[in-house]
Write a protein that holds these residues in place. Sequence first.
Motif, PDB file in Angstrom:
ATOM      1  N   ASP A   1      11.242  10.278  -0.323  1.00  0.00           N
ATOM      2  CA  ASP A   1       9.898  10.731  -0.674  1.00  0.00           C
ATOM      3  C   ASP A   1       8.847   9.856  -0.006  1.00  0.00           C
ATOM      4  O   ASP A   1       7.853  10.356   0.518  1.00  0.00           O
ATOM      5  CB  ASP A   1       9.712  10.718  -2.194  1.00  0.00           C
ATOM      6  N   HIS A   2       9.073   8.546  -0.010  1.00  0.00           N
ATOM      7  CA  HIS A   2       8.132   7.619   0.626  1.00  0.00           C
ATOM      8  C   HIS A   2       7.972   7.957   2.107  1.00  0.00           C
ATOM      9  O   HIS A   2       6.870   8.025   2.624  1.00  0.00           O
ATOM     10  CB  HIS A   2       8.615   6.179   0.452  1.00  0.00           C
ATOM     11  N   HIS A   3       9.098   8.169   2.778  1.00  0.00           N
ATOM     12  CA  HIS A   3       9.052   8.469   4.211  1.00  0.00           C
ATOM     13  C   HIS A   3       8.406   9.816   4.496  1.00  0.00           C
ATOM     14  O   HIS A   3       7.534   9.914   5.357  1.00  0.00           O
ATOM     15  CB  HIS A   3      10.462   8.458   4.812  1.00  0.00           C
ATOM     16  N   THR A   4       8.823  10.850   3.803  1.00  0.00           N
ATOM     17  CA  THR A   4       8.330  12.189   4.127  1.00  0.00           C
ATOM     18  C   THR A   4       6.899  12.395   3.665  1.00  0.00           C
ATOM     19  O   THR A   4       6.039  12.793   4.438  1.00  0.00           O
ATOM     20  CB  THR A   4       9.246  13.273   3.552  1.00  0.00           C
ATOM     21  N   ARG A   5       6.642  12.123   2.396  1.00  0.00           N
ATOM     22  CA  ARG A   5       5.296  12.326   1.861  1.00  0.00           C
ATOM     23  C   ARG A   5       4.315  11.338   2.496  1.00  0.00           C
ATOM     24  O   ARG A   5       3.199  11.692   2.858  1.00  0.00           O
ATOM     25  CB  ARG A   5       5.287  12.179   0.341  1.00  0.00           C
ATOM     26  N   GLY A   6       4.749  10.082   2.653  1.00  0.00           N
ATOM     27  CA  GLY A   6       3.890   9.076   3.269  1.00  0.00           C
ATOM     28  C   GLY A   6       3.533   9.433   4.697  1.00  0.00           C
ATOM     29  O   GLY A   6       2.374   9.346   5.104  1.00  0.00           O
ATOM     30  N   THR A   7       4.511   9.850   5.473  1.00  0.00           N
ATOM     31  CA  THR A   7       4.258  10.234   6.858  1.00  0.00           C
ATOM     32  C   THR A   7       3.364  11.467   6.917  1.00  0.00           C
ATOM     33  O   THR A   7       2.444  11.539   7.734  1.00  0.00           O
ATOM     34  CB  THR A   7       5.578  10.472   7.612  1.00  0.00           C
ATOM     35  N   TYR A   8       3.618  12.421   6.038  1.00  0.00           N
ATOM     36  CA  TYR A   8       2.786  13.629   5.984  1.00  0.00           C
ATOM     37  C   TYR A   8       1.318  13.253   5.753  1.00  0.00           C
ATOM     38  O   TYR A   8       0.431  13.685   6.501  1.00  0.00           O
ATOM     39  CB  TYR A   8       3.286  14.556   4.875  1.00  0.00           C
ATOM     40  N   HIS A   9       1.050  12.446   4.725  1.00  0.00           N
ATOM     41  CA  HIS A   9      -0.336  12.073   4.419  1.00  0.00           C
ATOM     42  C   HIS A   9      -0.940  11.206   5.528  1.00  0.00           C
ATOM     43  O   HIS A   9      -2.130  11.326   5.842  1.00  0.00           O
ATOM     44  CB  HIS A   9      -0.425  11.371   3.065  1.00  0.00           C
ATOM     45  N   LEU A  10      -0.126  10.360   6.116  1.00  0.00           N
ATOM     46  CA  LEU A  10      -0.622   9.515   7.201  1.00  0.00           C
ATOM     47  C   LEU A  10      -1.023  10.361   8.416  1.00  0.00           C
ATOM     48  O   LEU A  10      -2.088  10.153   9.005  1.00  0.00           O
ATOM     49  CB  LEU A  10       0.459   8.502   7.578  1.00  0.00           C
TER      50      LEU A  10
ATOM     51  N   VAL B   1       0.854  -1.189   0.000  1.00  0.00           N
ATOM     52  CA  VAL B   1       0.000   0.000   0.000  1.00  0.00           C
ATOM     53  C   VAL B   1       0.890   1.239   0.000  1.00  0.00           C
ATOM     54  O   VAL B   1       1.781   1.365   0.836  1.00  0.00           O
ATOM     55  CB  VAL B   1      -0.917   0.014   1.253  1.00  0.00           C
ATOM     56  N   ASP B   2       0.658   2.138  -0.938  1.00  0.00           N
ATOM     57  CA  ASP B   2       1.458   3.360  -1.041  1.00  0.00           C
ATOM     58  C   ASP B   2       0.794   4.458  -0.223  1.00  0.00           C
ATOM     59  O   ASP B   2      -0.170   5.091  -0.673  1.00  0.00           O
ATOM     60  CB  ASP B   2       1.597   3.784  -2.498  1.00  0.00           C
ATOM     61  N   ILE B   3       1.287   4.680   0.980  1.00  0.00           N
ATOM     62  CA  ILE B   3       0.674   5.675   1.871  1.00  0.00           C
ATOM     63  C   ILE B   3       0.954   7.106   1.418  1.00  0.00           C
ATOM     64  O   ILE B   3       0.464   8.052   2.036  1.00  0.00           O
ATOM     65  CB  ILE B   3       1.102   5.474   3.340  1.00  0.00           C
ATOM     66  N   ARG B   4       1.704   7.273   0.328  1.00  0.00           N
ATOM     67  CA  ARG B   4       1.867   8.613  -0.247  1.00  0.00           C
ATOM     68  C   ARG B   4       0.574   9.065  -0.919  1.00  0.00           C
ATOM     69  O   ARG B   4       0.409  10.245  -1.218  1.00  0.00           O
ATOM     70  CB  ARG B   4       3.018   8.638  -1.248  1.00  0.00           C
TER      71      ARG B   4
END
Length: 127
Positions: free
Chosen positions: A74-83, A33-36
């Motif tokens: 990008d996965h870590h920052t954008r994903g965490t932001y959206h999460l 699952v792409d949490i971005r």
Amino acid sequence: MRLALVGANCALARHVVPLLAPHELACTDTEAVDIRQPEAAASAVADAEVLLHFGTAAVPAWSGVPDAAAETLDHHTRGTYHLLQAASAAGVARVVVCSTVEVMLGHSPQWRVNENYRPRPLAEPLP
């Protein structure tokens, strides 16, 4: 208590899951699952009281994938932001974030974050 564990594919998360047996637990594998994607992030935290976010590398730096380091960051920052945005919108009361310095593998040791650094994605909407 209803818990959302995001990053269930993480080695540390696999050790934590058995300890959470007394709770209602919904696990999300960030390789599947792409949490971005905001919709995916919202789905991952739906109906949760607590979010346990285990940041995992989307693309290991040693994978040989072009721009693996940038993709992982990008996965870590954008994903965490959206999460975190989704958790706030869903009324999640508590958030626990577990991450790794692996996110910085592949980046220059000269890269520094200081008061002039602008995070990506931007917190404010684009014009």
